[in-house]
Scaffold this motif. Structure first.
Motif, PDB file in Angstrom:
ATOM      1  N   ALA A 218     -33.591  24.449   4.942  1.00 12.05           N
ATOM      2  CA  ALA A 218     -32.723  25.892   4.468  1.00 12.05           C
ATOM      3  C   ALA A 218     -31.531  25.954   5.341  1.00 12.05           C
ATOM      4  O   ALA A 218     -30.580  26.478   5.060  1.00 12.05           O
ATOM      5  N   PHE A 219     -31.788  25.847   6.609  1.00 13.82           N
ATOM      6  CA  PHE A 219     -30.494  25.807   7.575  1.00 13.82           C
ATOM      7  C   PHE A 219     -29.461  24.865   7.455  1.00 13.82           C
ATOM      8  O   PHE A 219     -28.337  24.942   7.574  1.00 13.82           O
ATOM      9  N   PHE A 220     -29.880  23.478   7.110  1.00  7.80           N
ATOM     10  CA  PHE A 220     -29.071  22.411   6.694  1.00  7.80           C
ATOM     11  C   PHE A 220     -28.396  22.743   5.687  1.00  7.80           C
ATOM     12  O   PHE A 220     -27.048  22.656   5.301  1.00  7.80           O
ATOM     13  N   ASP A 221     -29.069  23.344   4.435  1.00 10.08           N
ATOM     14  CA  ASP A 221     -28.334  23.642   3.344  1.00 10.08           C
ATOM     15  C   ASP A 221     -27.424  24.564   3.391  1.00 10.08           C
ATOM     16  O   ASP A 221     -26.376  24.926   2.814  1.00 10.08           O
ATOM     17  N   ALA A 222     -27.542  25.535   4.230  1.00  8.65           N
ATOM     18  CA  ALA A 222     -26.750  26.782   4.505  1.00  8.65           C
ATOM     19  C   ALA A 222     -25.666  26.388   5.147  1.00  8.65           C
ATOM     20  O   ALA A 222     -24.516  26.951   4.957  1.00  8.65           O
ATOM     21  N   THR A 223     -25.706  25.443   5.942  1.00  6.68           N
ATOM     22  CA  THR A 223     -24.325  25.038   6.748  1.00  6.68           C
ATOM     23  C   THR A 223     -23.569  24.102   5.823  1.00  6.68           C
ATOM     24  O   THR A 223     -22.481  24.084   5.682  1.00  6.68           O
ATOM     25  N   GLU A 224     -24.292  23.240   4.858  1.00  5.75           N
ATOM     26  CA  GLU A 224     -23.382  22.254   4.201  1.00  5.75           C
ATOM     27  C   GLU A 224     -22.868  23.051   3.095  1.00  5.75           C
ATOM     28  O   GLU A 224     -21.521  23.019   2.725  1.00  5.75           O
ATOM     29  N   ASP A 225     -23.542  24.180   2.366  1.00  8.32           N
ATOM     30  CA  ASP A 225     -22.880  25.084   1.358  1.00  8.32           C
ATOM     31  C   ASP A 225     -21.753  25.796   2.078  1.00  8.32           C
ATOM     32  O   ASP A 225     -20.569  26.007   1.322  1.00  8.32           O
ATOM     33  N   THR A 226     -21.876  26.318   3.164  1.00  9.44           N
ATOM     34  CA  THR A 226     -20.708  26.924   3.840  1.00  9.44           C
ATOM     35  C   THR A 226     -19.610  26.168   4.100  1.00  9.44           C
ATOM     36  O   THR A 226     -18.330  26.505   3.922  1.00  9.44           O
TER      37      THR A 226
ATOM     38  N   THR B 233     -31.806  32.674  11.143  1.00 10.05           N
ATOM     39  CA  THR B 233     -32.076  32.867   9.891  1.00 10.05           C
ATOM     40  C   THR B 233     -30.839  32.127   9.365  1.00 10.05           C
ATOM     41  O   THR B 233     -30.016  31.572   9.893  1.00 10.05           O
ATOM     42  N   GLY B 234     -30.999  31.783   7.904  1.00  7.78           N
ATOM     43  CA  GLY B 234     -29.906  31.287   7.278  1.00  7.78           C
ATOM     44  C   GLY B 234     -28.506  31.832   7.519  1.00  7.78           C
ATOM     45  O   GLY B 234     -27.446  31.238   7.609  1.00  7.78           O
ATOM     46  N   ALA B 235     -28.503  33.274   7.700  1.00  8.78           N
ATOM     47  CA  ALA B 235     -27.307  33.923   7.942  1.00  8.78           C
ATOM     48  C   ALA B 235     -26.368  33.428   9.201  1.00  8.78           C
ATOM     49  O   ALA B 235     -25.301  33.673   9.300  1.00  8.78           O
ATOM     50  N   ASP B 236     -27.462  33.074  10.115  1.00 10.02           N
ATOM     51  CA  ASP B 236     -26.755  32.602  11.352  1.00 10.02           C
ATOM     52  C   ASP B 236     -25.917  31.222  11.166  1.00 10.02           C
ATOM     53  O   ASP B 236     -24.907  31.264  11.876  1.00 10.02           O
ATOM     54  N   PHE B 237     -26.591  30.545  10.176  1.00  9.95           N
ATOM     55  CA  PHE B 237     -25.716  29.240  10.105  1.00  9.95           C
ATOM     56  C   PHE B 237     -24.681  29.398   9.205  1.00  9.95           C
ATOM     57  O   PHE B 237     -23.420  28.718   9.406  1.00  9.95           O
TER      58      PHE B 237
ATOM     59  N   GLY C  75      -9.584  11.314  -3.294  1.00 11.41           N
ATOM     60  CA  GLY C  75     -10.387  11.376  -4.655  1.00 11.41           C
ATOM     61  C   GLY C  75     -11.768  11.088  -4.250  1.00 11.41           C
ATOM     62  O   GLY C  75     -12.705  10.977  -5.322  1.00 11.41           O
ATOM     63  N   THR C  76     -11.926  10.977  -3.010  1.00 12.54           N
ATOM     64  CA  THR C  76     -13.469  10.793  -2.386  1.00 12.54           C
ATOM     65  C   THR C  76     -14.339  12.064  -2.718  1.00 12.54           C
ATOM     66  O   THR C  76     -15.247  11.975  -2.939  1.00 12.54           O
ATOM     67  N   GLY C  77     -13.508  13.323  -2.406  1.00 10.58           N
ATOM     68  CA  GLY C  77     -14.264  14.309  -2.246  1.00 10.58           C
ATOM     69  C   GLY C  77     -14.744  14.628  -0.934  1.00 10.58           C
ATOM     70  O   GLY C  77     -14.693  14.121  -0.142  1.00 10.58           O
ATOM     71  N   VAL C  78     -15.588  15.766  -0.814  1.00 13.05           N
ATOM     72  CA  VAL C  78     -16.222  16.227   0.284  1.00 13.05           C
ATOM     73  C   VAL C  78     -17.656  15.679   0.379  1.00 13.05           C
ATOM     74  O   VAL C  78     -18.425  15.728  -0.321  1.00 13.05           O
ATOM     75  N   ILE C  79     -17.809  14.945   1.345  1.00 14.67           N
ATOM     76  CA  ILE C  79     -18.995  14.056   1.751  1.00 14.67           C
ATOM     77  C   ILE C  79     -19.761  14.873   3.141  1.00 14.67           C
ATOM     78  O   ILE C  79     -19.114  15.015   4.179  1.00 14.67           O
ATOM     79  N   PHE C  80     -20.774  15.368   2.951  1.00 11.26           N
ATOM     80  CA  PHE C  80     -21.716  15.974   4.033  1.00 11.26           C
ATOM     81  C   PHE C  80     -22.998  15.131   4.555  1.00 11.26           C
ATOM     82  O   PHE C  80     -23.753  14.851   3.595  1.00 11.26           O
ATOM     83  N   GLU C  81     -22.834  14.733   5.891  1.00 18.60           N
ATOM     84  CA  GLU C  81     -23.958  13.719   6.226  1.00 18.60           C
ATOM     85  C   GLU C  81     -24.487  14.390   7.443  1.00 18.60           C
ATOM     86  O   GLU C  81     -24.061  15.250   8.111  1.00 18.60           O
ATOM     87  N   LEU C  82     -25.568  13.812   7.862  1.00 16.88           N
ATOM     88  CA  LEU C  82     -26.487  14.106   8.957  1.00 16.88           C
ATOM     89  C   LEU C  82     -26.503  13.146   9.795  1.00 16.88           C
ATOM     90  O   LEU C  82     -26.737  12.053   9.645  1.00 16.88           O
ATOM     91  N   GLU C  83     -26.192  13.662  11.584  1.00 17.89           N
ATOM     92  CA  GLU C  83     -26.620  12.471  12.485  1.00 17.89           C
ATOM     93  C   GLU C  83     -27.742  12.991  13.251  1.00 17.89           C
ATOM     94  O   GLU C  83     -28.315  12.182  13.767  1.00 17.89           O
TER      95      GLU C  83
END
Length: 312
Positions: free
Chosen positions: A146-154, A198-202, A129-137
């Protein structure tokens, strides 16, 4: 709906959220209507928390609480959106849960990494029930947002299906490493994609890193389990208990509850049973109890399936 009347007792989670659906079905329409079908279902899901939709490639899946909801959805899609939806067979909504921690890393221009991106991901199990949590170290300022966003969205999109082809609804995903090549070009030339990330790489690399991390963590396929309360005449307790056992259920409590309408003693049985056989329980109960048995079930939790599940 879902409000609790009276004081909430410690540990009582009633009203805090709707239980997850126990069933699902694939939905399709004529090729020209598939876009409208998905848009309509997405809109309905935003309006109603009891509707859950996911899409992977060309397949649209809707989570359900039962057959009646499927019929209601079909009628709404036809009446309000003009879409003739075709629903597949209702099946138990299984999901995958991580059983350990896994890490994977791919670095720019190392090994067979053809993308101009460095991504490290660690996946960890979290409570249901927690869901998906995305965090950065890694430092957020180490590369463009934008590259972090592309990774998280993917990552979120890819967890729609795990390695055994079931959703992974709960996970902590930590980005441990990041790297990119800044915009550059040969002298006096325009931007050169071959030299710049580019974002496509991530978006291209993240699925591979995530899949490796999830594989190292390991997953187990889980199915919904329902609690049940059955009221039956006392002379058929044995056959009903045997039915529950044959269906893979567990009888946890049996107690007398006084006399029924016909004066016979009534016994209340409580226990738990896999959601996939609830329909069979409700179908067979009347014949064993001369039509006098009553059964109520509700979602309790997900737990590992008892038979092995394989990739499809």
């Amino acid at each position: 709906m879902g409000d609790v009347v009276g004081p909430k007792l410690p540990g009582d989670e009633r009203g805090s959220q709707f239980p997850p659906p126990s069933y699902e079905t694939v939905v399709d329409a004529d090729p020209g209507d598939r876009g409208r079908l998905y848009s309509a279902l997405t809109e309905l899901a935003e309006q109603d928390p009891l509707i859950r939709v996911r899409r992977r490639d060309e397949e649209i899946t809707v989570s359900l609480y039962g057959e009646v909801q499927r019929e209601v959805l079909a009628a709404i899609l036809q009446r309000d959106y003009g879409v003739e939806a075709r629903f597949g067979e209702v099946r138990t909504a299984r999901e995958e849960r991580l059983v350990g921690v896994g890490h994977a890393l791919e670095v720019i221009k190392q090994g067979d990494n053809e993308f101009l991106a460095t991504i490290g991901l660690r996946v960890e199990p979290v409570p249901a029930g927690t869901g998906v949590i995305f965090e950065l170290e890694c430092e957020r300022g180490s590369m463009p947002p934008a590259f972090f966003d592309a990774t998280e969205d993917t990552v979120r999109r890819e967890l729609v299906l795990g390695p055994l082809r079931f959703p992974v609804p709960d996970a902590r995903v930590v980005m441990t490493h990041s790297g990119y090549w800044p915009r550059q070009s040969h002298m006096h030339q325009k931007f050169n994609k071959a030299m710049s990330s580019t974002g496509a790489d991530f978006r291209g690399l993240a699925p591979r890193v995530l899949a490796a991390a999830v594989k190292r963590a390991g997953t187990v396929v889980c199915e919904p389990v329902h609690r049940f309360v059955i009221e039956v005449p006392d002379d058929v307790v044995g056959p009903v208990a045997s039915l529950v056992g044959r269906l893979g259920g567990v009888l946890l409590e049996s107690r007398a509850a006084g006399a029924g309408v016909a004066g016979a003693g009534i016994v209340v049985l409580r226990g738990e049973i896999p959601a996939g056989v609830v329909v069979a329980l409700q179908r067979d109960l009347p014949g064993l109890t001369r039509g006098e048995g009553m059964c109520r079930t509700e979602h309790d939790r997900f737990e590992p399936v008892r038979e092995p599940a394989t990739s499809t």
